[in-house]
Write a protein that holds these residues in place. Structure first.
Motif, PDB file in Angstrom:
ATOM      1  N   THR A   1     -46.676  29.976 -15.258  1.00  0.00           N
ATOM      2  CA  THR A   1     -47.410  31.215 -15.505  1.00  0.00           C
ATOM      3  C   THR A   1     -48.445  31.421 -14.405  1.00  0.00           C
ATOM      4  O   THR A   1     -48.626  32.500 -13.856  1.00  0.00           O
ATOM      5  CB  THR A   1     -48.125  31.143 -16.859  1.00  0.00           C
ATOM      6  N   ARG A   2     -49.116  30.320 -14.084  1.00  0.00           N
ATOM      7  CA  ARG A   2     -50.130  30.327 -13.041  1.00  0.00           C
ATOM      8  C   ARG A   2     -49.483  30.667 -11.679  1.00  0.00           C
ATOM      9  O   ARG A   2     -50.024  31.443 -10.902  1.00  0.00           O
ATOM     10  CB  ARG A   2     -50.730  28.934 -12.972  1.00  0.00           C
ATOM     11  N   ASP A   3     -48.351  30.100 -11.403  1.00  0.00           N
ATOM     12  CA  ASP A   3     -47.688  30.355 -10.127  1.00  0.00           C
ATOM     13  C   ASP A   3     -47.172  31.791 -10.043  1.00  0.00           C
ATOM     14  O   ASP A   3     -47.110  32.371  -8.965  1.00  0.00           O
ATOM     15  CB  ASP A   3     -46.540  29.360  -9.907  1.00  0.00           C
ATOM     16  N   LEU A   4     -46.789  32.338 -11.190  1.00  0.00           N
ATOM     17  CA  LEU A   4     -46.385  33.754 -11.209  1.00  0.00           C
ATOM     18  C   LEU A   4     -47.586  34.624 -10.855  1.00  0.00           C
ATOM     19  O   LEU A   4     -47.483  35.525 -10.016  1.00  0.00           O
ATOM     20  CB  LEU A   4     -45.856  34.139 -12.594  1.00  0.00           C
ATOM     21  N   ALA A   5     -48.707  34.313 -11.473  1.00  0.00           N
ATOM     22  CA  ALA A   5     -49.927  35.075 -11.193  1.00  0.00           C
ATOM     23  C   ALA A   5     -50.297  34.952  -9.719  1.00  0.00           C
ATOM     24  O   ALA A   5     -50.656  35.927  -9.060  1.00  0.00           O
ATOM     25  CB  ALA A   5     -51.064  34.585 -12.071  1.00  0.00           C
ATOM     26  N   ALA A   6     -50.171  33.731  -9.197  1.00  0.00           N
ATOM     27  CA  ALA A   6     -50.528  33.489  -7.793  1.00  0.00           C
ATOM     28  C   ALA A   6     -49.588  34.244  -6.864  1.00  0.00           C
ATOM     29  O   ALA A   6     -50.019  34.854  -5.889  1.00  0.00           O
ATOM     30  CB  ALA A   6     -50.481  31.996  -7.493  1.00  0.00           C
ATOM     31  N   ALA A   7     -48.301  34.235  -7.181  1.00  0.00           N
ATOM     32  CA  ALA A   7     -47.323  34.915  -6.332  1.00  0.00           C
ATOM     33  C   ALA A   7     -47.616  36.410  -6.292  1.00  0.00           C
ATOM     34  O   ALA A   7     -47.608  37.025  -5.213  1.00  0.00           O
ATOM     35  CB  ALA A   7     -45.908  34.663  -6.851  1.00  0.00           C
ATOM     36  N   ILE A   8     -47.893  36.973  -7.453  1.00  0.00           N
ATOM     37  CA  ILE A   8     -48.174  38.407  -7.522  1.00  0.00           C
ATOM     38  C   ILE A   8     -49.480  38.738  -6.791  1.00  0.00           C
ATOM     39  O   ILE A   8     -49.562  39.692  -6.026  1.00  0.00           O
ATOM     40  CB  ILE A   8     -48.232  38.868  -9.000  1.00  0.00           C
ATOM     41  N   TYR A   9     -50.476  37.885  -7.024  1.00  0.00           N
ATOM     42  CA  TYR A   9     -51.766  38.080  -6.352  1.00  0.00           C
ATOM     43  C   TYR A   9     -51.595  38.045  -4.835  1.00  0.00           C
ATOM     44  O   TYR A   9     -52.151  38.862  -4.104  1.00  0.00           O
ATOM     45  CB  TYR A   9     -52.745  36.996  -6.792  1.00  0.00           C
ATOM     46  N   ARG A  10     -50.823  37.101  -4.359  1.00  0.00           N
ATOM     47  CA  ARG A  10     -50.636  36.975  -2.906  1.00  0.00           C
ATOM     48  C   ARG A  10     -49.892  38.173  -2.337  1.00  0.00           C
ATOM     49  O   ARG A  10     -50.183  38.623  -1.237  1.00  0.00           O
ATOM     50  CB  ARG A  10     -49.887  35.683  -2.582  1.00  0.00           C
TER      51      ARG A  10
ATOM     52  N   LYS B   1     -56.105  35.985 -14.382  1.00  0.00           N
ATOM     53  CA  LYS B   1     -55.021  36.837 -13.897  1.00  0.00           C
ATOM     54  C   LYS B   1     -53.708  36.593 -14.630  1.00  0.00           C
ATOM     55  O   LYS B   1     -52.670  37.126 -14.262  1.00  0.00           O
ATOM     56  CB  LYS B   1     -54.826  36.612 -12.386  1.00  0.00           C
ATOM     57  N   MET B   2     -53.797  35.732 -15.645  1.00  0.00           N
ATOM     58  CA  MET B   2     -52.539  35.382 -16.300  1.00  0.00           C
ATOM     59  C   MET B   2     -52.200  36.291 -17.463  1.00  0.00           C
ATOM     60  O   MET B   2     -51.028  36.481 -17.775  1.00  0.00           O
ATOM     61  CB  MET B   2     -52.586  33.935 -16.727  1.00  0.00           C
ATOM     62  N   ALA B   3     -53.224  36.850 -18.084  1.00  0.00           N
ATOM     63  CA  ALA B   3     -52.968  37.762 -19.203  1.00  0.00           C
ATOM     64  C   ALA B   3     -52.082  38.911 -18.726  1.00  0.00           C
ATOM     65  O   ALA B   3     -51.155  39.322 -19.422  1.00  0.00           O
ATOM     66  CB  ALA B   3     -54.293  38.294 -19.739  1.00  0.00           C
ATOM     67  N   GLU B   4     -52.368  39.380 -17.535  1.00  0.00           N
ATOM     68  CA  GLU B   4     -51.588  40.483 -16.985  1.00  0.00           C
ATOM     69  C   GLU B   4     -50.117  40.093 -16.804  1.00  0.00           C
ATOM     70  O   GLU B   4     -49.208  40.883 -17.072  1.00  0.00           O
ATOM     71  CB  GLU B   4     -52.176  40.918 -15.637  1.00  0.00           C
ATOM     72  N   VAL B   5     -49.912  38.876 -16.357  1.00  0.00           N
ATOM     73  CA  VAL B   5     -48.540  38.402 -16.163  1.00  0.00           C
ATOM     74  C   VAL B   5     -47.794  38.390 -17.492  1.00  0.00           C
ATOM     75  O   VAL B   5     -46.659  38.886 -17.604  1.00  0.00           O
ATOM     76  CB  VAL B   5     -48.524  36.976 -15.549  1.00  0.00           C
ATOM     77  N   VAL B   6     -48.461  37.846 -18.486  1.00  0.00           N
ATOM     78  CA  VAL B   6     -47.837  37.781 -19.805  1.00  0.00           C
ATOM     79  C   VAL B   6     -47.545  39.195 -20.311  1.00  0.00           C
ATOM     80  O   VAL B   6     -46.467  39.476 -20.854  1.00  0.00           O
ATOM     81  CB  VAL B   6     -48.761  37.029 -20.790  1.00  0.00           C
ATOM     82  N   GLN B   7     -48.498  40.092 -20.078  1.00  0.00           N
ATOM     83  CA  GLN B   7     -48.324  41.484 -20.486  1.00  0.00           C
ATOM     84  C   GLN B   7     -47.110  42.118 -19.793  1.00  0.00           C
ATOM     85  O   GLN B   7     -46.272  42.747 -20.423  1.00  0.00           O
ATOM     86  CB  GLN B   7     -49.592  42.268 -20.132  1.00  0.00           C
ATOM     87  N   LEU B   8     -47.033  41.889 -18.480  1.00  0.00           N
ATOM     88  CA  LEU B   8     -45.907  42.417 -17.711  1.00  0.00           C
ATOM     89  C   LEU B   8     -44.578  41.909 -18.259  1.00  0.00           C
ATOM     90  O   LEU B   8     -43.609  42.670 -18.389  1.00  0.00           O
ATOM     91  CB  LEU B   8     -46.030  42.004 -16.244  1.00  0.00           C
ATOM     92  N   LEU B   9     -44.550  40.626 -18.565  1.00  0.00           N
ATOM     93  CA  LEU B   9     -43.324  40.040 -19.095  1.00  0.00           C
ATOM     94  C   LEU B   9     -42.970  40.660 -20.436  1.00  0.00           C
ATOM     95  O   LEU B   9     -41.799  40.920 -20.734  1.00  0.00           O
ATOM     96  CB  LEU B   9     -43.494  38.521 -19.247  1.00  0.00           C
ATOM     97  N   GLU B  10     -43.995  40.908 -21.226  1.00  0.00           N
ATOM     98  CA  GLU B  10     -43.759  41.541 -22.528  1.00  0.00           C
ATOM     99  C   GLU B  10     -43.242  42.965 -22.347  1.00  0.00           C
ATOM    100  O   GLU B  10     -42.279  43.362 -22.996  1.00  0.00           O
ATOM    101  CB  GLU B  10     -45.053  41.555 -23.344  1.00  0.00           C
ATOM    102  N   ASP B  11     -43.882  43.690 -21.459  1.00  0.00           N
ATOM    103  CA  ASP B  11     -43.466  45.070 -21.200  1.00  0.00           C
ATOM    104  C   ASP B  11     -42.001  45.147 -20.808  1.00  0.00           C
ATOM    105  O   ASP B  11     -41.300  46.093 -21.156  1.00  0.00           O
ATOM    106  CB  ASP B  11     -44.310  45.683 -20.069  1.00  0.00           C
ATOM    107  N   LYS B  12     -41.564  44.166 -20.069  1.00  0.00           N
ATOM    108  CA  LYS B  12     -40.170  44.201 -19.605  1.00  0.00           C
ATOM    109  C   LYS B  12     -39.239  43.520 -20.603  1.00  0.00           C
ATOM    110  O   LYS B  12     -38.068  43.281 -20.293  1.00  0.00           O
ATOM    111  CB  LYS B  12     -40.049  43.480 -18.254  1.00  0.00           C
TER     112      LYS B  12
END
Length: 564
Positions: free
Chosen positions: A309-318, A263-274
RNA sequence: GUCUCAGUAGCUCAGCUGGAUAGAGCAAUGGUCUUCUAAACCAUGGGUCGUGGGUCCGAAUCCCACCUGAGGCACCA
């Protein structure tokens, strides 16, 4: 109900609108001693508007206040002291407590909103130490308290089941370990490899390269690495469960770090998009200088992701999974900055719900004044502490109540209750130096003291026979010695609310101690089982005390045996 | 260096969001079990609330500076 609201209502009409309701409520205080009344209103603030001495104002106001709802109202210097109508108060309150039973003190602040609570979170292949106890029992108590005020807590054990330490562990296992040893005593032996790794890599830095290589293999899905990893995880979890069972704590989810790998690739992608990612010293970061924080390291220079990065993914997932109204993290105070960063990055990403994230920090447990460190082999094993506590409780029972039935179960309740209560009774943020005698104490301000008080109350109720709940029964208590107990009982609901707002279990622990203390004093001076007109009321009082003590302990995750 | 948390009785800590003579527990000393469990209760002693300023009618509590201790400060979690 005869309480603070009555005081506000009495004051409002005589102040001619100089102060509004909310202001009056804020000014009202509880005097230190009972001879100064049950509530007091200081009139200092009125001195300016009335241009009179506070003492005069108090005296004049007392004349005007309608005292019919009270026992009496007195001016004492610059204070107006209110004395509640005790017989009425006792009657109303005892009926309320006995009819609402376990729901006494319930509130609906949460409107059933979901609140994931990140707690416990031990690392695979390492023993659960006293340090984890804090996050576990504080998190559990907060979950109970939040449920009581109407939230729907979701207890998440965010296992440390991923990371470079697994590379080290695999190297250590292959070099110095064996299948038999791990099977025989998983945690002890896995820890041994880990500690040895850190000793040996001091003189042999090549070990670190090997470890990094193994972790890379693990991330790439290598067969052997994956097999070892899931084996380590499984045996570790099994031994963790033994401890959680002892503590009587369950979880709703064990999704740990590994769960978020995909679930972290998506986070990195989101950060890149922004456009939030920046390259710095070969690593990918989010600049947080606008928040006065260090940059958040999203990707290491070798491309691997990190904690945040992991905690960002976890926060979004939750947020997606639970649509939470609050997201709570019961994690040590030393990670304060990390959570500030986490919230700041989420905010930068445009997630307004970053404000719903609450880090609930707690202080360190030290040994000889120093931080515990698994790496350096300085650990206090929780399992051993719990076993020691139960042993000591058993000895105590043999000494004090040798004929007790269910000795073993009671020893467990008392021993473990002592450990949990000790952890929860002081402010979360206080550090404390580990000392077994201190942690498993049975006298004074301890869990067993509260349990014992309840056991004695139960003993009275047993001897009295069943008391039937009669809505028409007269629970008027005129006996002045019961007053402090009644007042304490009446305070329970507001204590629960305060504990929930502050995420502070110690509020409940201190309350339980206070209630137990007032009841012990009452018990020592007043005989309950005497046949007179007020006996039903006294029994109602005893039943109420027991009920609220049990309820308080249960919020803390502590059992309350009926006999001990 | 900087940030966070803490400094209250011999020890461990309360003191809610500023209010009436600073409170508990442990330890010490003395008392209370033919009476609802003595894991309890009662009594006594013990304090310049880290230091110095400031705000306020009023400060242990709020502000500033300093001292002391613990912890954090990008490639661990």
């Amino acid at each position: 109900m005869n309480d603070q609201a009555t005081v506000v209502k009495a004051l409002l009409p005589v102040l001619d609108g100089t102060l509004d309701e909310a202001t009056i409520q804020k000014l009202i205080e509880v005097p230190k001693t009972s001879n100064l009344g049950d509530y007091a209103f200081p009139v200092f603030t009125l001195a300016k508007t009335y241009r009179k001495a506070p003492q005069m104002i108090a005296k004049e106001l007392v004349e005007k206040i309608d005292a019919s709802q009270f026992e009496k109202i007195q001016a004492a210097g610059p204070y107006i002291n209110f004395f509640l109508d005790k017989p009425q108060f006792s009657h109303d309150l005892l009926h309320e407590i006995l009819t609402t039973a376990d729901h006494y003190g319930d509130a609906d602040l949460g409107k059933k909103g979901n609140v994931p609570i990140d707690m416990s979170s031990p690392n695979i292949a390492k023993p659960i130490s006293m340090g984890h106890l804090r996050s576990t029992v504080i998190g559990n108590a907060i979950a109970n308290i939040l449920r009581k005020v109407g939230y729907n807590p979701i207890k998440i054990n965010h296992l440390g089941d991923w990371g470079t330490q697994f590379g080290k562990l695999i190297v250590g296992y292959k070099k110095w370990g064996s299948e038999e040893a791990v099977k025989a005593d998983p945690i002890t032996n896995l820890l041994k490899y880990y500690v040895r790794f850190h000793q040996e890599d001091q003189k042999d830095p090549e070990l670190d390269d090997e470890a990094r290589e193994w972790f890379r293999k693990l991330e790439a899905g290598d067969d052997e690495a994956t097999k070892l990893w899931s084996w380590f995880r499984e045996v570790s979890l099994k031994s963790f469960m033994k401890i959680y069972d002892m503590l009587g704590i369950t979880f709703d989810s064990f999704n740990g770090e590994a769960f978020y790998n995909d679930k972290m690739a998506e986070v990195v992608q989101l950060l890149e998009d922004k456009n939030l990612l920046k390259e710095s010293q070969g690593a990918e970061i989010v600049d947080l200088s606008a928040y006065d924080l260090n940059p958040a390291l999203i990707k290491k220079s070798d491309g691997a992701t990190l904690y945040i990065t992991r905690d960002l993914a976890a926060a979004i997932y939750r947020k997606r999974t639970y649509d939470f109204v609050q997201s709570v993290y019961v994690v040590g105070n030393e990670q304060r900055d990390h959570f500030k960063q986490l919230k700041a990055v989420l905010k930068e990403m445009g997630f307004a719900w970053s404000d719903q994230i609450h880090h609930v920090p707690f202080g360190l447990i030290t040994q000889d004044g120093k931080k515990l460190s698994t790496r350096q082999g300085r650990v206090i094993l929780l399992e051993k502490v719990l076993n020691d506590a139960v042993d000591l409780a058993r000895q105590e029972i043999d000494k004090k109540n040798p004929d007790l039935p269910n000795k073993e179960a009671v020893a467990k309740d008392v021993g473990i209750g002592a450990v949990i209560f000790h952890d929860l009774k002081n402010d979360r943020l206080n550090n404390f130096d580990f000392n077994l005698e201190e942690v498993v104490r049975f006298e004074g301000e301890t869990g067993p003291y509260v349990q014992y008080t309840n056991a004695r109350a139960q003993s009275i109720l047993r001897k009295a026979g069943a008391i039937e709940l009669d809505a028409a029964a007269d629970y008027t208590i005129t006996d002045a010695s019961a007053w402090e107990v009644l007042k304490a009982l009446g305070n329970f609901p507001q204590m629960v609310v305060r504990a929930s707002k502050e995420y502070e279990p110690s509020v409940i622990a201190k309350y339980a101690l206070h209630l137990a203390k007032t009841f012990n004093k009452y018990y020592a001076n007043t005989k309950v089982l005497v046949d007179d007109a007020e006996k039903p009321a006294r029994l109602a009082l005893v039943a109420s005390v027991s009920q609220v003590l049990v309820q308080s302990l249960s919020l803390l995750g502590v059992n309350a045996p009926k006999e001990m």
